[in-house]
Design an enzyme around this catalytic site. Structure first.
Site, short mmCIF file in Angstrom:
data_model
loop_
_atom_site.label_atom_id
_atom_site.label_comp_id
_atom_site.label_asym_id
_atom_site.label_seq_id
_atom_site.Cartn_x
_atom_site.Cartn_y
_atom_site.Cartn_z
N TYR A 167 29.91 37.68 46.24
CA TYR A 167 28.84 38.66 46.00
C TYR A 167 27.88 38.09 44.96
O TYR A 167 28.30 37.55 43.93
CB TYR A 167 29.44 39.98 45.50
N HIS A 168 26.58 38.26 45.20
CA HIS A 168 25.54 37.68 44.34
C HIS A 168 25.01 38.71 43.35
O HIS A 168 24.40 39.70 43.74
CB HIS A 168 24.39 37.18 45.21
N GLY A 169 25.26 38.50 42.05
CA GLY A 169 24.71 39.38 41.03
C GLY A 169 23.23 39.15 40.81
O GLY A 169 22.63 38.24 41.39
N GLU A 226 20.20 39.96 48.00
CA GLU A 226 21.28 40.74 47.38
C GLU A 226 21.12 40.76 45.87
O GLU A 226 21.36 41.79 45.22
CB GLU A 226 22.62 40.12 47.76
#
Length: 301
Positions: A100-102, A173
């Site tokens: 998951y990309h912050g 994202e």
């Protein structure tokens, strides 16, 4: 010489948008200091060997990589109390890490650094094309294993035994997900096809509280239109708070010759979502993430 800060701030001097963006990113992530430190190490350490090699992934660069990794790891320990769990789930050979990309992937830099320090292993990273248009980063990107991530490059890296990491949500994202931790993969499935072609496992990964460390502003419709038309990240993040970061590496999804690309995408998405559901309070809370950072009695999930 005119400094980049003066040029960007004053608006009186000509400068490309990408140069300004490079300056802003360097200020947020300390890349400018890393670049200076990195090239200093190159000069004083094994300079003859460095000049002789044409392979940026060569072990000749390991001393420079260790310096960069040590910098990030110290920062990670001090500011975020960073923890890495599930390293035993990484295969000895090649595989694709999906994460998951912050808003700012500083947690990913922490992961890369600790992996290199613990295992002396380089994980190659697929990055958005705009990163390679930023001035002054070419050598740093090559030596740390950052690549545009074409199908051919990924297959070659996997064939050579490397781990390859990718965030299917990417910049979209980063910019437009929020404290609900919604995945924004769209119709991206190239990573799954590469995994099937290379016959390698996919390993899900997620960092707890990454959206509480840095967030994007709520009003995004205008910035979303800008991004979709230019593919450049205009939306500014905010934050930098010392919240607790824990990166969790999930169990591998083994290669299965009988699965389709679409099925593998859904399986991978479910695995990442399962990590989020297990380890993340939703919606994310900055206050809880800060308390978690300084609660010495709290153990990892």
């Amino acid at each position: 010489m005119i400094g980049r800060k003066e040029s960007c701030a004053s608006g009186q001097l000509p400068m490309t948008y990408l140069s300004c963006l490079a300056y802003i990113l360097e200020e947020w992530t300390a890349v400018e200091y890393l670049k200076k430190y990195f090239f200093h190490v190159v000069i004083i350490s094994r300079s003859d060997e460095v000049k002789a090699t044409k392979d940026p992934l060569s072990e000749v660069w390991d001393s420079a990589r260790k310096t960069v990794a040590s910098f990030w790891d110290i920062y990670a320990r001090i500011w975020h109390g960073y923890e890495l769990h599930g390293v035993e789930n990484l295969p000895e050979g090649p595989g694709i890490l999906v994460y998951y990309h912050g808003a700012i992937p500083i947690d990913y830099l922490y992961f890369l650094s600790r992996l290199f320090l613990w295992k002396k292993r380089l994980c190659l990273s697929v990055a958005d094309h705009f990163v390679f248009r930023l001035p002054g980063l070419k050598l740093l990107l090559e030596v740390t294993g950052v690549m545009p991530g074409t199908r051919e490059e990924c297959l070659s890296a996997l064939k050579n035994g490397h781990l390859v990491s990718i965030s299917p949500g990417g910049v979209r994202e980063a910019l437009f997900s929020d404290e609900s931790y919604q995945l924004m993969w769209g119709n991206r499935k190239g990573f799954a096809q590469v995994a099937l072609d290379a016959k390698v496992p996919i390993i899900p990964m997620y960092t707890q509280n990454v959206r509480e460390g840095y967030r994007m502003f709520k009003e995004r419709r205008f910035f979303r239109r800008l991004y979709e038309s230019t593919r450049l990240p205009f939306t500014p993040p905010y934050g930098g708070l010392p919240v607790k970061f824990r990166t969790y590496i999930g169990e591998p999804i083994p290669y299965d010759p009988n699965i389709t690309t679409d099925e593998l995408v859904e399986k991978t998405k479910s695995a990442v979502q399962a990590l989020i559901k297990k380890h993340q309070t939703i919606p994310g809370s900055i206050w809880k993430a800060l308390m978690d950072r300084f609660d010495r009695h709290r153990k990892s999930d």
